[in-house]
Design an enzyme around this catalytic site. Structure first.
Site, PDB file in Angstrom:
ATOM      1  N   GLU A 238       0.858  -1.180   0.000  1.00  0.00           N
ATOM      2  CA  GLU A 238       0.000   0.000   0.000  1.00  0.00           C
ATOM      3  C   GLU A 238       0.899   1.237   0.000  1.00  0.00           C
ATOM      4  OE1 GLU A 238      -3.027  -0.084   3.100  1.00  0.00           O
ATOM      5  OE2 GLU A 238      -2.743  -2.245   3.278  1.00  0.00           O
TER       6      GLU A 238
ATOM      7  N   ASP B 117      -6.706 -11.459   5.627  1.00  0.00           N
ATOM      8  CA  ASP B 117      -5.926 -10.237   5.840  1.00  0.00           C
ATOM      9  C   ASP B 117      -4.527 -10.508   6.408  1.00  0.00           C
ATOM     10  OD1 ASP B 117      -5.479  -7.520   5.832  1.00  0.00           O
ATOM     11  OD2 ASP B 117      -7.220  -7.034   7.069  1.00  0.00           O
TER      12      ASP B 117
ATOM     13  N   GLU C 111      -6.987  -6.182  -2.026  1.00  0.00           N
ATOM     14  CA  GLU C 111      -6.466  -4.883  -1.636  1.00  0.00           C
ATOM     15  C   GLU C 111      -5.127  -4.672  -2.346  1.00  0.00           C
ATOM     16  OE1 GLU C 111      -6.294  -2.357   2.525  1.00  0.00           O
ATOM     17  OE2 GLU C 111      -5.298  -4.296   2.421  1.00  0.00           O
TER      18      GLU C 111
ATOM     19  N   GLU D  38      -9.399   3.592   3.703  1.00  0.00           N
ATOM     20  CA  GLU D  38      -9.255   3.419   5.144  1.00  0.00           C
ATOM     21  C   GLU D  38      -8.274   4.428   5.737  1.00  0.00           C
ATOM     22  OE1 GLU D  38      -7.720  -0.429   6.055  1.00  0.00           O
ATOM     23  OE2 GLU D  38      -5.853  -0.149   4.944  1.00  0.00           O
TER      24      GLU D  38
END
Length: 674
Positions: free
Chosen positions: A175, A416, A465, A471
């Site tokens: 990310e 996750d 993701e 988020e």
């Protein structure tokens, strides 16, 4: 109808399958079906080069692997090559389009190293890119070996403007922002995740470096060459079992058992397009992947879902939280909002945690949740249920957990915190997707490495993701409009992304304060951009992330844009990027049946975008248009008469967006439907 052409030729412009060409040829050339992309392999030096329209994109670059049994690369003896041309299509179960072309020329080049190891280099040229992979066939005297590193490079003829996400570490959630950087500033100690997107400087020609069909091998990173030259090299993470902290670049990257059909690396891919948007619309990455391993895919369905975690159970009810009453309220909201599912996030199972715990039990709900009662209630409302699980806790109980979820009637799982792409983790992805498919369970992976076509191989893997998503609005100011309009041209070109849109509490960037606001958080983009994400962003499993009250006015009517979210699809028959540029703006058109949906998003600059509608043909039709309104939380809604002969002008506020839905007379497959 699918078709396969085998066309004779001496060289590999379009070679006959099964024809072995003499080793006297030192250069082998593949040309794409549209004759614009050319990849050339120097079989003596074992380098390759890529050009488009006669202009060099990748200049001669080394190829090779470092194995513990010897080196594959320059110095090997070239023996022959076999070429063929393929023209067919394949059907997507869910995604950005219903069908995708698989049309290419290919050459399979055979070599033998100085130590007698036989290997092949398979090279393909498509209209939207080129790809190559290394193959070690089964052979006498070779069984097990180790891949220490890879020598693949992508050398640039000039200092390109590029966009990439430098993760630095091997253990990462994948990310980050895709920042603009000159190629000359990419260092050998950088670890850029796929894709690295660059402009050649020739008009808007854009290319991206990525990978596809990763199995029994680690995913890659891209690092600077470490010399004075321009370009990047493939860097492989070490296996987790020999360097648990991922500190070394010199450890074993892959362990290989040579059996059956031999060993092959992932495809190394250079996507190519006339504009950045051509890469966004491309299906090259899944096309290169292994076809579906699921025979009956009828149970795999696109969906929209409500979600508890982003809004922090912000319901207008007492004791909202992890309990039966709260999730029944989310079921009611999904039913009223015309959503398909609810997603129950972290905290529902016994001793659930984001860290591995030996005492966790992901087959049992906490006492506050009566799972049979909740599931029966959801079923009575026609609403499906997804569950969050931490990957190691799932791994400890995988067979029992998946069997329990199937018995409960769970539609899917959100897994996750894997945060790795080494060989062992890649193998785990394949394991969990295969086992989930056996129980008719769909999967959304978070903390996930970049897409590499695995959603074609296991189409129950409907989103993931591996994106710096919404988020982060809860604790940072990183989710800017510029970031949002960079993602479609970078991360999203590889595959679907679970960005988690739906934030309906907007502030201007000037008013947005960096704070930890976990309960009913804000976004720093407009309502117009919020709804445009549902057209622009790919995700067949799409979140509606805000709390139920955010989608209602004080008088109980739907808030601006809520009804659009209720009706917009999440899987499409066709996708076109009509306009845009990296980090500036984007206009995307998607078709479902005979209805077109248009989504437009801009960065912090206000702009009016001219949307060409020539794909509509000559029919005069009606467009329902929602544009930025009087402030960041309101929209202007109007009906506009349009036709394919004229453009549609959309006015976007700073950090804003717009959508249009075009009904009737839509041109589909060359015919106008009414």
């Amino acid at each position: 109808m699918s078709r396969r052409h085998l066309i004779p030729s001496l060289l590999a412009l379009s070679l006959t399958a099964g024809l072995a060409v003499s080793a006297r040829a030192e250069t082998v050339t593949m040309t794409s079906p549209d004759r614009r992309n050319v990849v050339t392999v120097d079989s003596d030096k074992l380098t390759y080069a890529v050009s488009r329209d006669g202009r060099t994109v990748i200049e001669p670059s080394p190829l090779g692997l470092n194995l513990d049994i010897g080196q594959i690369g320059a110095g090997a003896t070239y023996t022959n090559h076999i070429g063929n041309s393929v023209d067919t299509t394949w059907n997507l179960v869910v995604g950005k389009t219903a069908t995708a072309p698989d049309h290419y020329t290919q050459s399979d080049l055979a070599f033998t190293t100085t130590k007698g190891l036989k290997f092949n280099l398979i090279v393909r040229a498509y209209d939207d890119g080129v790809a190559f992979r290394y193959v070690v066939p089964e052979q006498a005297g070779v069984s097990d070996f180790k891949v220490m590193s890879e020598n693949t490079q992508f050398n640039f003829p000039k200092d390109y403007d590029c966009w990439g996400a430098n993760m630095g570490r091997f253990d990462t959630s994948f990310e980050a922002e895709y920042d603009q950087i000159k190629a000359s500033k990419i260092r050998n100690f950088n670890n850029y995740m796929a894709p690295l997107v660059c402009k050649t400087g020739d008009a808007q020609t854009t290319f991206a470096i990525a990978e596809s069909d990763v199995k029994d091998y680690p995913g890659f990173f891209l690092s600077g060459r470490g010399d004075a030259g321009l370009g990047v090299s493939v860097t492989l993470p070490p296996r987790f079992d020999n360097d648990r902290n991922f500190r070394s670049r010199k450890s074993v990257s892959a362990k290989v058992h040579l059996a059956g059909n031999g060993f092959q690396t992932p495809w190394r891919v250079v996507m190519l397009g006339d504009t950045p948007g051509d890469l966004t619309a491309s299906t090259l990455i899944p096309t290169l992947a292994t076809p579906s391993q699921i025979k009956d895919t009828s149970w795999i369905k696109p969906a929209k879902t409500s979600w508890d975690w982003w809004n922090d159970w912000a319901l207008n009810m007492p004791n909202a939280g992890i309990n039966t009453a709260t999730y029944k309220a989310f079921v009611d909201f999904s039913k009223e909002m015309k959503l398909d599912d609810i997603l129950i996030d972290e905290g529902w199972s016994v001793n659930s945690d984001i860290e591995p715990r030996d005492d966790a039990d992901v087959t049992k709900a906490k006492p506050a949740i009566d799972m049979p009662d909740l599931l029966a209630y959801a079923k009575s409302k026609g609403v499906g249920v997804w569950l969050w699980v931490q990957w190691q806790q799932l791994d400890n109980q995988m067979d029992a957990a998946l069997a329990q979820y199937e018995a409960w009637g769970i539609k899917g799982i959100k897994v996750d915190f894997m945060n790795r792409n080494d060989q062992e983790m890649v193998d785990w992805y394949h394991k969990v997707l295969e086992k989930a498919a056996a129980h008719h369970i769909m999967v959304d992976l978070h903390g996930a490495y970049p897409p590499n076509g695995l959603n074609r191989t296991w189409p129950n893997y409907i989103t993931q993701e591996g994106v710096l998503g919404a988020e982060n609005n809860k604790w940072s100011a990183r989710i800017t409009a510029t970031h949002n309009v960079t993602l479609p041209f970078t991360r999203m070109i590889l595959g679907p992304m679970d960005y988690t849109p739906g934030g309906f509490r907007s502030l201007t960037p000037a008013d947005f304060k960096v704070q930890q606001r976990y309960h009913a958080p804000f976004v720093q983009t407009t309502r117009g951009q919020a709804i445009a994400m549902y057209v622009v962003y790919d995700s067949p499993f799409q979140m509606v992330s805000d709390s139920p009250d955010a989608y209602k006015n004080a008088d109980g009517t739907w808030a601006d844009g809520a009804e659009f979210i209720q009706n917009v699809p999440t899987s499409w028959d066709e996708t076109r990027v009509l306009a845009g540029d990296i980090g500036q703006y984007i206009v995307t058109a998607r078709r479902k049946g005979d209805i077109w949906y248009i989504g437009a998003m801009t960065n912090e600059a206000a702009r009016t975008v001219e949307v060409p509608l020539n794909f509509l043909g000559n029919q005069i039709v009606t467009a329902d248009v929602w544009q930025d309104g009087s402030d960041v939380n309101h929209l202007k809604h109007e009906d506009i008469i349009v036709s394919g002969a004229k453009s549609l002008n959309l006015t976007l506020a700073p950090s804003g967006g717009a959508v249009a839905v075009i009904h009737g007379g839509v041109k589909v497959g060359g015919k106008n439907k009414k």
